[in-house]
Design a protein around this motif. Structure first.
Motif, PDB file in Angstrom:
ATOM      1  N   VAL A 161      10.351  -7.538  -0.442  1.00  0.00           N
ATOM      2  CA  VAL A 161       9.007  -7.086  -0.820  1.00  0.00           C
ATOM      3  C   VAL A 161       7.956  -7.982  -0.173  1.00  0.00           C
ATOM      4  N   PRO A 195       0.264  -1.319  -2.872  1.00  0.00           N
ATOM      5  CA  PRO A 195      -0.372  -1.962  -4.031  1.00  0.00           C
ATOM      6  C   PRO A 195       0.636  -2.383  -5.101  1.00  0.00           C
ATOM      7  N   HIS A 196       1.704  -1.605  -5.247  1.00  0.00           N
ATOM      8  CA  HIS A 196       2.734  -1.966  -6.227  1.00  0.00           C
ATOM      9  C   HIS A 196       3.521  -3.190  -5.759  1.00  0.00           C
ATOM     10  N   ALA A 197       3.736  -3.283  -4.451  1.00  0.00           N
ATOM     11  CA  ALA A 197       4.427  -4.449  -3.912  1.00  0.00           C
ATOM     12  C   ALA A 197       3.614  -5.721  -4.141  1.00  0.00           C
ATOM     13  N   ARG A 198       2.297  -5.613  -3.950  1.00  0.00           N
ATOM     14  CA  ARG A 198       1.437  -6.779  -4.203  1.00  0.00           C
ATOM     15  C   ARG A 198       1.508  -7.179  -5.683  1.00  0.00           C
ATOM     16  N   GLU A 199       1.517  -6.196  -6.568  1.00  0.00           N
ATOM     17  CA  GLU A 199       1.573  -6.490  -8.001  1.00  0.00           C
ATOM     18  C   GLU A 199       2.923  -7.120  -8.378  1.00  0.00           C
ATOM     19  N   LEU A 200       4.002  -6.647  -7.747  1.00  0.00           N
ATOM     20  CA  LEU A 200       5.314  -7.261  -7.992  1.00  0.00           C
ATOM     21  C   LEU A 200       5.289  -8.742  -7.653  1.00  0.00           C
ATOM     22  N   ASP A 202       4.263   6.898   2.527  1.00  0.00           N
ATOM     23  CA  ASP A 202       5.029   6.235   1.469  1.00  0.00           C
ATOM     24  C   ASP A 202       4.768   4.732   1.462  1.00  0.00           C
ATOM     25  N   ARG A 210       2.630 -10.709  -7.547  1.00  0.00           N
ATOM     26  CA  ARG A 210       1.767 -11.413  -8.502  1.00  0.00           C
ATOM     27  C   ARG A 210       2.492 -11.653  -9.818  1.00  0.00           C
ATOM     28  N   ALA A 242       1.538   4.102  -0.235  1.00  0.00           N
ATOM     29  CA  ALA A 242       1.656   4.266  -1.689  1.00  0.00           C
ATOM     30  C   ALA A 242       2.345   3.065  -2.331  1.00  0.00           C
ATOM     31  N   PHE A 243       3.307   2.497  -1.605  1.00  0.00           N
ATOM     32  CA  PHE A 243       4.090   1.393  -2.170  1.00  0.00           C
ATOM     33  C   PHE A 243       3.350   0.050  -2.099  1.00  0.00           C
TER      34      PHE A 243
END
Length: 311
Positions: free
Chosen positions: A6, A66-71, A60, A73, A63-64
C-alpha cells in the motif's frame, strides 16, 4: 493486505514514476513493480496504466488512492498509540475520591504536558496482573496483603501514610470531641460496608480490630459513599472511619464531624507499584514527583499493620 505494498502504491501514485517511487522508498524499480503487481492481484483490479511518460492511475487506482492514504494514517496512529512516550501514562488510583486520586491530581497540575489515563481496579491481584501484562503502568496499593508477597518483577515505594479520622453524625456520643483516642473507640459501633474479605483494606481493618479491640461492622450491601453519609448522619449509634485525604461533600444540614484519632493515629499506607522493566518515561517523572512531594511515613505516634512493606 500488506502495508508495504500500500505504501509503495501511494508513493508511485504521488511520483507518477515507478523509478522515482523506488528512489523515495530506497528499493529497486523491480521491487516497486513486484509490490504493485502483488497489490493488484490482491484487489483483483489494475491500478496503473503504463505510458511513455510514466505510470498513470486507472479509474480503480483513483478510487483506491484515498483509502490507501487512510490505511497508512491508521497504521501510523496504531504504532504511535503504543510507542514509548507517545501513549498516555495509565495509573490505577483505586477510587476517585481517595488519597491516590489526590496525588495524581497534584501530579497532573505539575506536569500537565503528560497525557494520563486514570482508572480504578478492585484489588491488588487484579492491579498486579495488569501491571505485569502492561495494560497499566502503575497502581497505588497498601503493600502487601499478608502471605501474598509481591512478585519479584514488581517494584514498590511508600508514598504517603494517610491518617484515619472518625466520621460521626451530630447526635453521636463522640460528636463533640476535638479528638478521640483508640481506647475511647472501644465499644462504639464503626460501620464500614465497603470492607471486602480478602482485600488489602480488609486485611488492614482485621489487624486494626485485633490490635485495639474495636467493633467494626461490614454488614449490609455497599450502596456507596452517599448512602454511608446519609446513614451516619441519621444514626447516633454508628460512626465510620474515613481517610484524612478522602474528598467527600455532604449537605450542611447533615452536621457530620470529622474527628482526628490519636494515641496512636492509625494510618493507611499508600505505595506506588510498577514493573521494573517498564520504559515509559512519564513513569520516572511520576516517581520523582511523588518522592519530592510525599510526606514522611512511620512517624512517631502512628500505627500500621506489621505486614505493610517498609519500602
Amino acid at each position: 493486505m500488506d502495508l508495504d505494498t500500500v505504501r509503495t502504491f501511494v508513493a508511485a501514485a504521488d511520483a507518477g514514476q515507478f523509478q522515482d517511487a523506488a528512489a523515495e522508498l530506497a528499493v529497486t524499480q523491480q521491487a516497486v513493480s513486484k509490490r504493485i503487481a502483488a497489490l493488484e492481484r490482491t484487489l483483483g483490479v489494475r491500478l496503473f496504466t503504463r505510458t511513455p511518460r510514466g505510470a498513470r492511475l486507472t479509474i480503480d487506482g483513483q478510487a483506491f488512492l484515498p483509502h490507501a492514504r487512510e490505511l497508512l494514517r491508521v497504521a501510523e496512529r496504531a504504532v504511535a498509540s503504543v510507542r514509548t512516550g507517545r501513549r498516555p501514562l495509565r495509573v490505577d488510583v483505586i477510587s476517585s475520591r481517595g488519597a491516590a486520586s489526590g496525588l495524581m491530581r497534584g501530579f497532573h497540575r505539575a506536569h500537565s504536558e503528560i497525557d494520563l489515563d486514570v482508572l480504578m481496579l478492585f484489588d491488588i491481584e487484579m492491579a498486579v496482573a495488569a501491571i505485569r501484562s502492561g495494560s497499566i503502568d502503575a497502581s497505588f496499593r497498601a503493600v502487601a496483603v499478608p502471605g501474598r508477597p509481591l512478585p519479584e518483577d514488581i517494584e514498590s515505594v511508600r508514598v504517603v501514610d494517610e491518617p484515619l479520622e472518625l466520621l460521626t453524625g451530630p447526635a453521636h456520643a463522640l460528636a463533640g470531641a476535638r479528638s478521640v483516642t483508640m481506647a475511647q473507640l472501644v465499644g462504639h459501633r464503626i460501620w464500614m460496608p465497603g470492607i471486602v474479605p480478602g482485600t488489602e483494606w480488609g486485611a488492614y481493618y482485621d489487624d486494626l480490630v485485633a490490635e485495639f479491640g474495636l467493633t467494626i461492622e461490614a454488614t449490609g450491601p455497599n450502596f456507596g459513599s452517599d448512602v454511608l453519609l446519609d446513614t451516619i448522619a441519621d444514626t447516633p449509634a454508628l460512626a465510620t472511619f474515613m481517610g484524612g485525604q478522602t474528598r467527600l461533600v455532604w449537605p450542611a444540614g447533615y452536621g457530620l464531624r470529622r474527628i482526628p484519632v490519636t494515641d496512636p493515629t492509625p494510618v493507611y499506607p499508600h505505595s506506588l507499584l510498577w514493573h521494573r522493566d517498564n520504559p515509559h518515561p512519564a513513569l520516572a517523572t511520576l516517581r520523582a514527583h511523588l518522592a519530592a512531594t510525599a510526606t514522611g511515613h512511620d512517624a512517631a505516634g502512628t500505627w500500621r499493620p506489621d505486614w505493610v512493606s517498609p519500602r
